[in-house]
Design a protein around this motif. Structure first.
Motif, PDB file in Angstrom:
ATOM      1  N   LEU A 138       0.836  -1.214   0.000  1.00 58.26           N
ATOM      2  CA  LEU A 138       0.000   0.000   0.000  1.00 58.26           C
ATOM      3  C   LEU A 138       0.867   1.260   0.000  1.00 58.26           C
ATOM      4  CD1 LEU A 138      -2.712  -0.800   2.716  1.00 58.26           C
ATOM      5  CD2 LEU A 138      -3.011  -0.716   0.227  1.00 58.26           C
ATOM      6  N   ILE A 139       1.924   1.219   0.806  1.00 56.36           N
ATOM      7  CA  ILE A 139       2.788   2.400   0.953  1.00 56.36           C
ATOM      8  C   ILE A 139       3.557   2.661  -0.339  1.00 56.36           C
ATOM      9  CG2 ILE A 139       4.844   3.254   2.182  1.00 56.36           C
ATOM     10  CD1 ILE A 139       3.589   1.930   4.726  1.00 56.36           C
ATOM     11  N   THR A 189      -1.213   6.532   4.615  1.00 56.54           N
ATOM     12  CA  THR A 189      -1.656   5.140   4.472  1.00 56.54           C
ATOM     13  C   THR A 189      -2.199   4.626   5.805  1.00 56.54           C
ATOM     14  OG1 THR A 189       0.141   4.882   2.876  1.00 56.54           O
ATOM     15  CG2 THR A 189      -0.952   2.873   3.573  1.00 56.54           C
ATOM     16  N   ARG A 233       1.422   3.983  -3.178  1.00 56.79           N
ATOM     17  CA  ARG A 233       1.145   5.409  -2.996  1.00 56.79           C
ATOM     18  C   ARG A 233       2.372   6.240  -3.386  1.00 56.79           C
ATOM     19  NH1 ARG A 233      -2.703   8.545   0.649  1.00 56.79           N
ATOM     20  NH2 ARG A 233      -3.771   6.632   1.222  1.00 56.79           N
ATOM     21  N   THR A 258      -6.060   3.512   6.394  1.00 61.17           N
ATOM     22  CA  THR A 258      -6.335   2.152   6.878  1.00 61.17           C
ATOM     23  C   THR A 258      -7.170   2.208   8.153  1.00 61.17           C
ATOM     24  OG1 THR A 258      -4.259   1.390   5.924  1.00 61.17           O
ATOM     25  CG2 THR A 258      -5.246  -0.021   7.596  1.00 61.17           C
TER      26      THR A 258
END
Ligand code: HEM
Length: 133
Positions: free
Chosen positions: A24-25, A101, A28, A105
């Protein structure tokens, strides 16, 4: 809860909700800076990305705990990343992306107190990164 508790609590919840935040990080990061994706082309198993992220989390946790070590960690990253072609001013972006992130989340669990604590730590990191050599 102190500001440091807010950071630690948000990271604990982040870890509980997302077993592996790396994809996810980095998604991004590469969406914001497509030019950085090629720099990791040799990292076929994600090991370098994982270890870089661990260092970033250690910096955040260290700062939250009042340690001076992240100062040296960031200084060393500034130097090494010049060699990788990452401008000094961009190092901060990684920490902002981790915060964003984490916030996305946590969604409804993210609180104004967490927001304030993260804003403080990001500004502390920015002041270190841009401190005169
Ligand atoms: C936008 C920000 C950043 C970019 C684009 C970036 C890019 C990179 C790249 C391309 C490498 C791999 C170099 C190679 O082995 O060829 C790397 C490694 C590394 N980065 Fe970053 N970096 C960023 C921010 C940071 C920050 C903020 C830290 C921590 C303070 C950090 C810590 C590290 C460490 C420790 C490694 C070595 C990992 C290993 O090989 O085990 N990076 N970074």
């Amino acid at each position: 809860m102190t500001s440091s508790d807010q950071i630690m609590h948000s990271l604990e919840r982040f870890g509980a909700l997302c077993a592996d935040p790396a994809p996810l990080i980095y998604q991004r990061l590469f969406a914001q800076h497509p030019e950085f994706e090629d720099l990791f082309a040799m990292d076929s198993d994600g090991g370098v990305r994982g270890s870089m992220l661990t260092t970033c989390f250690e910096c955040i946790i260290g700062l939250a705990e009042g340690s001076q070590l992240p100062r040296f960690e960031l200084q060393s990253a500034r130097l090494s990343h010049q060699g990788y072609g990452v401008p000094e001013a961009r190092l901060d972006d990684m920490f902002t992306i981790i915060r964003d992130t984490c916030r996305d989340t946590l969604a409804g669990e993210w609180t104004p107190a967490m927001d304030t604590a993260w804003a403080e730590i990001l500004s502390e990191i920015a002041s270190m990164n841009h401190a005169p050599a």
